[in-house]
Design a protein around this motif. Structure first.
Motif, PDB file in Angstrom:
ATOM      1  N   TYR A  59      16.313  24.740  16.643  1.00 15.63           N
ATOM      2  CA  TYR A  59      15.452  25.784  16.107  1.00 15.63           C
ATOM      3  C   TYR A  59      14.009  25.315  16.215  1.00 15.63           C
ATOM      4  O   TYR A  59      13.719  24.121  16.074  1.00 15.63           O
ATOM      5  N   TYR A  60      13.115  26.289  16.435  1.00 17.26           N
ATOM      6  CA  TYR A  60      11.705  25.969  16.591  1.00 17.26           C
ATOM      7  C   TYR A  60      10.855  26.983  15.847  1.00 17.26           C
ATOM      8  O   TYR A  60      11.199  28.169  15.776  1.00 17.26           O
ATOM      9  N   SER A  61       9.716  26.523  15.370  1.00 18.76           N
ATOM     10  CA  SER A  61       8.761  27.467  14.814  1.00 18.76           C
ATOM     11  C   SER A  61       8.102  28.229  15.959  1.00 18.76           C
ATOM     12  O   SER A  61       8.077  27.755  17.111  1.00 18.76           O
ATOM     13  N   ASP A  62       7.578  29.384  15.655  1.00 19.52           N
ATOM     14  CA  ASP A  62       6.940  30.195  16.696  1.00 19.52           C
ATOM     15  C   ASP A  62       5.759  29.467  17.327  1.00 19.52           C
ATOM     16  O   ASP A  62       5.451  29.664  18.499  1.00 19.52           O
ATOM     17  N   SER A  63       5.096  28.629  16.553  1.00 19.11           N
ATOM     18  CA  SER A  63       3.890  27.968  17.048  1.00 19.11           C
ATOM     19  C   SER A  63       4.187  26.902  18.100  1.00 19.11           C
ATOM     20  O   SER A  63       3.278  26.513  18.846  1.00 19.11           O
ATOM     21  N   VAL A  64       5.415  26.431  18.173  1.00 19.58           N
ATOM     22  CA  VAL A  64       5.738  25.363  19.136  1.00 19.58           C
ATOM     23  C   VAL A  64       6.802  25.781  20.138  1.00 19.58           C
ATOM     24  O   VAL A  64       7.070  25.033  21.098  1.00 19.58           O
ATOM     25  N   LYS A  65       7.385  26.937  19.941  1.00 22.37           N
ATOM     26  CA  LYS A  65       8.467  27.383  20.826  1.00 22.37           C
ATOM     27  C   LYS A  65       7.983  27.447  22.262  1.00 22.37           C
ATOM     28  O   LYS A  65       6.907  27.967  22.549  1.00 22.37           O
ATOM     29  N   GLY A  66       8.759  26.867  23.150  1.00 20.03           N
ATOM     30  CA  GLY A  66       8.399  26.835  24.558  1.00 20.03           C
ATOM     31  C   GLY A  66       7.585  25.625  24.955  1.00 20.03           C
ATOM     32  O   GLY A  66       7.408  25.349  26.138  1.00 20.03           O
ATOM     33  N   ARG A  67       7.071  24.891  23.973  1.00 21.02           N
ATOM     34  CA  ARG A  67       6.261  23.699  24.260  1.00 21.02           C
ATOM     35  C   ARG A  67       6.945  22.420  23.775  1.00 21.02           C
ATOM     36  O   ARG A  67       6.782  21.362  24.375  1.00 21.02           O
ATOM     37  N   PHE A  68       7.680  22.519  22.684  1.00 28.03           N
ATOM     38  CA  PHE A  68       8.343  21.351  22.102  1.00 28.03           C
ATOM     39  C   PHE A  68       9.846  21.445  22.353  1.00 28.03           C
ATOM     40  O   PHE A  68      10.416  22.538  22.349  1.00 28.03           O
ATOM     41  N   THR A  69      10.462  20.279  22.533  1.00 32.29           N
ATOM     42  CA  THR A  69      11.905  20.217  22.706  1.00 32.29           C
ATOM     43  C   THR A  69      12.470  19.098  21.845  1.00 32.29           C
ATOM     44  O   THR A  69      12.017  17.951  21.931  1.00 32.29           O
ATOM     45  N   VAL A  70      13.450  19.430  21.031  1.00 34.26           N
ATOM     46  CA  VAL A  70      14.100  18.431  20.182  1.00 34.26           C
ATOM     47  C   VAL A  70      15.438  18.066  20.797  1.00 34.26           C
ATOM     48  O   VAL A  70      16.133  18.929  21.370  1.00 34.26           O
ATOM     49  N   SER A  71      15.781  16.796  20.721  1.00 36.14           N
ATOM     50  CA  SER A  71      17.057  16.337  21.247  1.00 36.14           C
ATOM     51  C   SER A  71      17.541  15.173  20.384  1.00 36.14           C
ATOM     52  O   SER A  71      16.770  14.600  19.610  1.00 36.14           O
ATOM     53  N   ARG A  72      18.809  14.862  20.525  1.00 34.79           N
ATOM     54  CA  ARG A  72      19.338  13.754  19.733  1.00 34.79           C
ATOM     55  C   ARG A  72      20.253  12.880  20.574  1.00 34.79           C
ATOM     56  O   ARG A  72      20.958  13.371  21.457  1.00 34.79           O
ATOM     57  N   ASP A  73      20.200  11.613  20.277  1.00 35.60           N
ATOM     58  CA  ASP A  73      21.069  10.622  20.897  1.00 35.60           C
ATOM     59  C   ASP A  73      21.862  10.007  19.757  1.00 35.60           C
ATOM     60  O   ASP A  73      21.419   9.042  19.128  1.00 35.60           O
ATOM     61  N   ASN A  74      23.024  10.575  19.483  1.00 29.24           N
ATOM     62  CA  ASN A  74      23.796  10.096  18.333  1.00 29.24           C
ATOM     63  C   ASN A  74      24.253   8.652  18.525  1.00 29.24           C
ATOM     64  O   ASN A  74      24.289   7.879  17.573  1.00 29.24           O
ATOM     65  N   ALA A  75      24.562   8.282  19.740  1.00 32.57           N
ATOM     66  CA  ALA A  75      24.990   6.897  19.989  1.00 32.57           C
ATOM     67  C   ALA A  75      23.851   5.932  19.697  1.00 32.57           C
ATOM     68  O   ALA A  75      24.073   4.822  19.195  1.00 32.57           O
ATOM     69  N   GLY A  76      22.636   6.372  19.989  1.00 34.46           N
ATOM     70  CA  GLY A  76      21.466   5.537  19.741  1.00 34.46           C
ATOM     71  C   GLY A  76      20.855   5.744  18.378  1.00 34.46           C
ATOM     72  O   GLY A  76      19.862   5.113  18.022  1.00 34.46           O
ATOM     73  N   ASN A  77      21.483   6.658  17.592  1.00 35.10           N
ATOM     74  CA  ASN A  77      21.009   6.936  16.236  1.00 35.10           C
ATOM     75  C   ASN A  77      19.535   7.340  16.213  1.00 35.10           C
ATOM     76  O   ASN A  77      18.769   6.936  15.325  1.00 35.10           O
ATOM     77  N   THR A  78      19.140   8.145  17.201  1.00 32.28           N
ATOM     78  CA  THR A  78      17.728   8.514  17.337  1.00 32.28           C
ATOM     79  C   THR A  78      17.615   9.998  17.695  1.00 32.28           C
ATOM     80  O   THR A  78      18.434  10.534  18.449  1.00 32.28           O
ATOM     81  N   VAL A  79      16.615  10.636  17.133  1.00 34.51           N
ATOM     82  CA  VAL A  79      16.259  12.009  17.488  1.00 34.51           C
ATOM     83  C   VAL A  79      14.862  11.989  18.093  1.00 34.51           C
ATOM     84  O   VAL A  79      13.999  11.217  17.642  1.00 34.51           O
ATOM     85  N   TYR A  80      14.658  12.828  19.084  1.00 37.54           N
ATOM     86  CA  TYR A  80      13.381  12.866  19.790  1.00 37.54           C
ATOM     87  C   TYR A  80      12.737  14.237  19.655  1.00 37.54           C
ATOM     88  O   TYR A  80      13.426  15.253  19.531  1.00 37.54           O
ATOM     89  N   LEU A  81      11.423  14.243  19.719  1.00 39.04           N
ATOM     90  CA  LEU A  81      10.666  15.488  19.811  1.00 39.04           C
ATOM     91  C   LEU A  81       9.698  15.353  20.973  1.00 39.04           C
ATOM     92  O   LEU A  81       8.715  14.605  20.883  1.00 39.04           O
ATOM     93  N   GLN A  82      10.004  16.033  22.056  1.00 38.30           N
ATOM     94  CA  GLN A  82       9.118  16.056  23.219  1.00 38.30           C
ATOM     95  C   GLN A  82       8.101  17.157  23.015  1.00 38.30           C
ATOM     96  O   GLN A  82       8.474  18.322  22.837  1.00 38.30           O
ATOM     97  N   MET A  83       6.837  16.807  23.051  1.00 39.67           N
ATOM     98  CA  MET A  83       5.758  17.762  22.789  1.00 39.67           C
ATOM     99  C   MET A  83       4.887  17.870  24.036  1.00 39.67           C
ATOM    100  O   MET A  83       4.282  16.883  24.445  1.00 39.67           O
ATOM    101  N   ASN A  84       4.850  19.058  24.604  1.00 39.58           N
ATOM    102  CA  ASN A  84       4.053  19.322  25.801  1.00 39.58           C
ATOM    103  C   ASN A  84       2.961  20.341  25.499  1.00 39.58           C
ATOM    104  O   ASN A  84       3.010  21.038  24.484  1.00 39.58           O
TER     105      ASN A  84
END
Length: 126
Positions: A59-84
């Motif tokens: 889910y994304y807020s309208d202000s970042v939709k299309g520019r930000f991407t969230v992903s998760r690496d459960n094996a690595g116990n890490t979540v990422y936020l790619q911001m373009n």
């Protein structure tokens, strides 16, 4: 001890990109949805994005939709936020937090949030 640690913030020019990381310790990350929130000076904390546990619904807020991407690496116990395509309006301290699943889509920092990270500063400026 449950702990979330954000990293990857910094100074970037308008139009640039950053990738934030949220590393968990003391628990397995796939036990929770993970939300990203931000707070700019003088403003209330707002929800940016949230990713659910195993199915990866996002889910994304309208202000970042299309520019930000969230992903998760459960094996690595890490979540990422790619911001373009960052703009000065994205300048804020960014926090990750554990979110109870039913509240993930609300992106409200006051609902279903249990553990917070310490935050990482993102500054977009020329």
């Amino acid at each position: 001890q449950v702990q979330l640690v954000e990293s990857g913030g910094g100074l970037v020019q308008p139009g640039g990109s950053l990738r934030l990381s949220c590393a968990a310790s003391g628990f397995t990350l796939d036990s929770y949805a993970i939300g990203w929130f931000r707070q700019a000076p003088g403003k209330e904390r707002e929800g940016v994005s949230c990713i659910k546990r195993t199915v990866g619904l996002t889910y994304y807020s309208d202000s970042v939709k299309g520019r930000f991407t969230v992903s998760r690496d459960n094996a690595g116990n890490t979540v990422y936020l790619q911001m373009n395509s960052l703009s000065p309006e994205d300048t804020a301290v960014y926090y990750c937090a554990t979110v109870l699943g039913p509240y993930c889509s609300t992106l409200l920092p006051t609902q279903g949030v249990r553990y917070w990270g310490q935050g990482t500063q993102v500054t977009v400026s020329s």
